[in-house]
Design a protein around this motif. Structure first.
Motif, PDB file in Angstrom:
ATOM      1  N   VAL A  82       0.837  -1.178   0.000  1.00  0.00           N
ATOM      2  CA  VAL A  82       0.000   0.000   0.000  1.00  0.00           C
ATOM      3  C   VAL A  82       0.884   1.246   0.000  1.00  0.00           C
ATOM      4  CG1 VAL A  82      -1.686   1.282   1.350  1.00  0.00           C
ATOM      5  CG2 VAL A  82      -1.905  -1.172   1.136  1.00  0.00           C
ATOM      6  N   LEU A  83       1.979   1.200   0.749  1.00  0.00           N
ATOM      7  CA  LEU A  83       2.891   2.341   0.780  1.00  0.00           C
ATOM      8  C   LEU A  83       3.519   2.581  -0.590  1.00  0.00           C
ATOM      9  CD1 LEU A  83       4.358   4.461   2.533  1.00  0.00           C
ATOM     10  CD2 LEU A  83       6.131   2.759   2.879  1.00  0.00           C
ATOM     11  N   ILE A  84       3.872   1.529  -1.287  1.00  0.00           N
ATOM     12  CA  ILE A  84       4.464   1.659  -2.618  1.00  0.00           C
ATOM     13  C   ILE A  84       3.454   2.255  -3.584  1.00  0.00           C
ATOM     14  CG2 ILE A  84       5.441   0.366  -4.564  1.00  0.00           C
ATOM     15  CD1 ILE A  84       7.302   0.499  -2.191  1.00  0.00           C
TER      16      ILE A  84
ATOM     17  N   SER B 182       2.843   5.985  -2.692  1.00  0.00           N
ATOM     18  CA  SER B 182       3.966   6.850  -3.070  1.00  0.00           C
ATOM     19  C   SER B 182       4.088   6.962  -4.585  1.00  0.00           C
ATOM     20  CB  SER B 182       5.266   6.345  -2.452  1.00  0.00           C
ATOM     21  OG  SER B 182       5.567   5.063  -2.929  1.00  0.00           O
ATOM     22  N   THR B 183       3.805   5.889  -5.311  1.00  0.00           N
ATOM     23  CA  THR B 183       3.821   5.955  -6.769  1.00  0.00           C
ATOM     24  C   THR B 183       2.706   6.864  -7.278  1.00  0.00           C
ATOM     25  OG1 THR B 183       4.702   3.714  -6.886  1.00  0.00           O
ATOM     26  CG2 THR B 183       3.714   4.583  -8.880  1.00  0.00           C
ATOM     27  N   GLY B 184       1.528   6.754  -6.693  1.00  0.00           N
ATOM     28  CA  GLY B 184       0.419   7.619  -7.086  1.00  0.00           C
ATOM     29  C   GLY B 184       0.700   9.081  -6.787  1.00  0.00           C
ATOM     30  N   LEU B 185       1.284   9.359  -5.621  1.00  0.00           N
ATOM     31  CA  LEU B 185       1.617  10.733  -5.272  1.00  0.00           C
ATOM     32  C   LEU B 185       2.678  11.307  -6.206  1.00  0.00           C
ATOM     33  CD1 LEU B 185       1.117  13.036  -3.269  1.00  0.00           C
ATOM     34  CD2 LEU B 185       2.994  12.114  -1.908  1.00  0.00           C
ATOM     35  N   ALA B 186       3.697  10.507  -6.500  1.00  0.00           N
ATOM     36  CA  ALA B 186       4.726  10.970  -7.440  1.00  0.00           C
ATOM     37  C   ALA B 186       4.134  11.180  -8.829  1.00  0.00           C
ATOM     38  CB  ALA B 186       5.871   9.958  -7.497  1.00  0.00           C
ATOM     39  N   GLY B 187       3.222  10.305  -9.244  1.00  0.00           N
ATOM     40  CA  GLY B 187       2.576  10.472 -10.549  1.00  0.00           C
ATOM     41  C   GLY B 187       1.719  11.716 -10.609  1.00  0.00           C
TER      42      GLY B 187
ATOM     43  N   THR C 289      -4.164  16.092 -21.195  1.00  0.00           N
ATOM     44  CA  THR C 289      -5.483  16.502 -20.714  1.00  0.00           C
ATOM     45  C   THR C 289      -6.089  15.437 -19.810  1.00  0.00           C
ATOM     46  OG1 THR C 289      -6.501  15.615 -22.702  1.00  0.00           O
ATOM     47  CG2 THR C 289      -5.933  17.959 -22.707  1.00  0.00           C
ATOM     48  N   VAL C 290      -5.842  14.183 -20.131  1.00  0.00           N
ATOM     49  CA  VAL C 290      -6.357  13.079 -19.319  1.00  0.00           C
ATOM     50  C   VAL C 290      -5.145  12.335 -18.773  1.00  0.00           C
ATOM     51  CG1 VAL C 290      -7.730  10.974 -19.311  1.00  0.00           C
ATOM     52  CG2 VAL C 290      -8.389  12.886 -20.770  1.00  0.00           C
ATOM     53  N   TRP C 291      -4.852  12.546 -17.484  1.00  0.00           N
ATOM     54  CA  TRP C 291      -3.699  11.888 -16.887  1.00  0.00           C
ATOM     55  C   TRP C 291      -4.097  10.899 -15.789  1.00  0.00           C
ATOM     56  CZ3 TRP C 291      -3.685  13.212 -11.762  1.00  0.00           C
ATOM     57  CH2 TRP C 291      -4.300  14.419 -11.418  1.00  0.00           C
ATOM     58  N   VAL C 292      -5.391  10.754 -15.563  1.00  0.00           N
ATOM     59  CA  VAL C 292      -5.843   9.847 -14.507  1.00  0.00           C
ATOM     60  C   VAL C 292      -5.691   8.384 -14.934  1.00  0.00           C
ATOM     61  CG1 VAL C 292      -7.824   9.156 -13.117  1.00  0.00           C
ATOM     62  CG2 VAL C 292      -7.424  11.566 -13.600  1.00  0.00           C
ATOM     63  N   LEU C 293      -6.052   8.060 -16.163  1.00  0.00           N
ATOM     64  CA  LEU C 293      -5.961   6.675 -16.632  1.00  0.00           C
ATOM     65  C   LEU C 293      -4.515   6.166 -16.645  1.00  0.00           C
ATOM     66  CD1 LEU C 293      -7.491   4.215 -17.659  1.00  0.00           C
ATOM     67  CD2 LEU C 293      -7.201   5.104 -19.972  1.00  0.00           C
ATOM     68  N   PRO C 294      -3.546   6.914 -17.181  1.00  0.00           N
ATOM     69  CA  PRO C 294      -2.165   6.420 -17.079  1.00  0.00           C
ATOM     70  C   PRO C 294      -1.687   6.293 -15.635  1.00  0.00           C
ATOM     71  CG  PRO C 294      -2.281   8.167 -18.702  1.00  0.00           C
ATOM     72  CD  PRO C 294      -3.611   8.099 -18.035  1.00  0.00           C
ATOM     73  N   LEU C 295      -2.150   7.180 -14.771  1.00  0.00           N
ATOM     74  CA  LEU C 295      -1.761   7.109 -13.369  1.00  0.00           C
ATOM     75  C   LEU C 295      -2.324   5.857 -12.706  1.00  0.00           C
ATOM     76  CD1 LEU C 295      -0.276   8.617 -11.137  1.00  0.00           C
ATOM     77  CD2 LEU C 295      -2.447   9.689 -10.575  1.00  0.00           C
ATOM     78  N   ILE C 296      -3.551   5.494 -13.028  1.00  0.00           N
ATOM     79  CA  ILE C 296      -4.148   4.268 -12.478  1.00  0.00           C
ATOM     80  C   ILE C 296      -3.404   3.038 -12.982  1.00  0.00           C
ATOM     81  CG2 ILE C 296      -6.230   2.823 -12.532  1.00  0.00           C
ATOM     82  CD1 ILE C 296      -7.854   5.408 -12.441  1.00  0.00           C
ATOM     83  N   ILE C 297      -3.034   3.043 -14.249  1.00  0.00           N
ATOM     84  CA  ILE C 297      -2.288   1.914 -14.808  1.00  0.00           C
ATOM     85  C   ILE C 297      -0.927   1.783 -14.134  1.00  0.00           C
ATOM     86  CG2 ILE C 297      -1.176   1.058 -16.916  1.00  0.00           C
ATOM     87  CD1 ILE C 297      -3.563   2.247 -18.457  1.00  0.00           C
ATOM     88  N   VAL C 298      -0.253   2.897 -13.906  1.00  0.00           N
ATOM     89  CA  VAL C 298       1.046   2.864 -13.237  1.00  0.00           C
ATOM     90  C   VAL C 298       0.893   2.371 -11.801  1.00  0.00           C
ATOM     91  CG1 VAL C 298       2.904   4.353 -12.376  1.00  0.00           C
ATOM     92  CG2 VAL C 298       2.130   4.563 -14.730  1.00  0.00           C
TER      93      VAL C 298
ATOM     94  N   LEU D   3      -1.447   0.340 -10.637  1.00  0.00           N
ATOM     95  CA  LEU D   3      -1.705  -1.105 -10.701  1.00  0.00           C
ATOM     96  C   LEU D   3      -0.415  -1.883 -10.961  1.00  0.00           C
ATOM     97  CD1 LEU D   3      -5.083  -1.302 -12.649  1.00  0.00           C
ATOM     98  CD2 LEU D   3      -4.665  -1.862 -10.256  1.00  0.00           C
ATOM     99  N   PHE D   4       0.414  -1.368 -11.870  1.00  0.00           N
ATOM    100  CA  PHE D   4       1.696  -2.017 -12.137  1.00  0.00           C
ATOM    101  C   PHE D   4       2.590  -1.988 -10.895  1.00  0.00           C
ATOM    102  CE2 PHE D   4       6.059  -1.990 -13.810  1.00  0.00           C
ATOM    103  CZ  PHE D   4       6.041  -3.223 -14.434  1.00  0.00           C
ATOM    104  N   ALA D   5       2.589  -0.872 -10.161  1.00  0.00           N
ATOM    105  CA  ALA D   5       3.374  -0.787  -8.929  1.00  0.00           C
ATOM    106  C   ALA D   5       2.873  -1.792  -7.896  1.00  0.00           C
ATOM    107  CB  ALA D   5       3.319   0.631  -8.366  1.00  0.00           C
ATOM    108  N   PHE D   6       1.548  -1.964  -7.809  1.00  0.00           N
ATOM    109  CA  PHE D   6       0.992  -2.955  -6.889  1.00  0.00           C
ATOM    110  C   PHE D   6       1.433  -4.361  -7.266  1.00  0.00           C
ATOM    111  CE2 PHE D   6      -2.315  -6.056  -5.929  1.00  0.00           C
ATOM    112  CZ  PHE D   6      -2.327  -5.972  -4.542  1.00  0.00           C
ATOM    113  N   LEU D   7       1.400  -4.688  -8.545  1.00  0.00           N
ATOM    114  CA  LEU D   7       1.799  -6.025  -8.981  1.00  0.00           C
ATOM    115  C   LEU D   7       3.273  -6.293  -8.697  1.00  0.00           C
ATOM    116  CD1 LEU D   7      -0.156  -6.359 -12.350  1.00  0.00           C
ATOM    117  CD2 LEU D   7      -0.609  -7.516 -10.182  1.00  0.00           C
TER     118      LEU D   7
END
Length: 106
Positions: free
Chosen positions: A1-3, A6-11, A22-31, A33-37
């Protein structure tokens, strides 16, 4: 959860100030999810290594007794840690503070 946090905050910090996106939420969610995996895979491997070390310790104590010809193969630090943990568990079970908080069967 911390990873992931922190990845979401940095993104958010990096993508929020980009005027081109203009749309940066979808790439941030993908990143995220990848950080979680990646974090999940790393911690799963770490957990498996710790389990294997304790299984090897158990097998070593089962077949070896420390006498000449049947020496322990485990590390001395691990042996001291397990012995100290065993002593602490015995002392906690003798009527210490842990017994007052433990639920007793009826």
């Amino acid at each position: 959860v911390l990873i992931v946090c922190s990845t979401g905050l940095a993104g958010i910090m990096l993508l929020n100030y980009q005027q081109d996106y203009t749309v940066w939420v979808l790439p941030l969610i993908i990143v995220c999810l990848f950080a979680f995996l990646v974090a999940h895979c790393f911690l799963s491997i770490y957990e498996m290594v710790v389990d294997v070390l304790f299984l090897c310790f158990a097998i070593d104590t089962k077949y070896n007794d420390g006498s000449p010809g049947r020496e322990f193969y485990m590390d001395k630090v691990l042996m001291e840690f397990v012995e100290n943990s065993r002593k602490a568990m015995k002392e906690a079970g003798k009527g210490g503070v842990a017994d007052a908080r433990e639920l007793k069967p009826m």
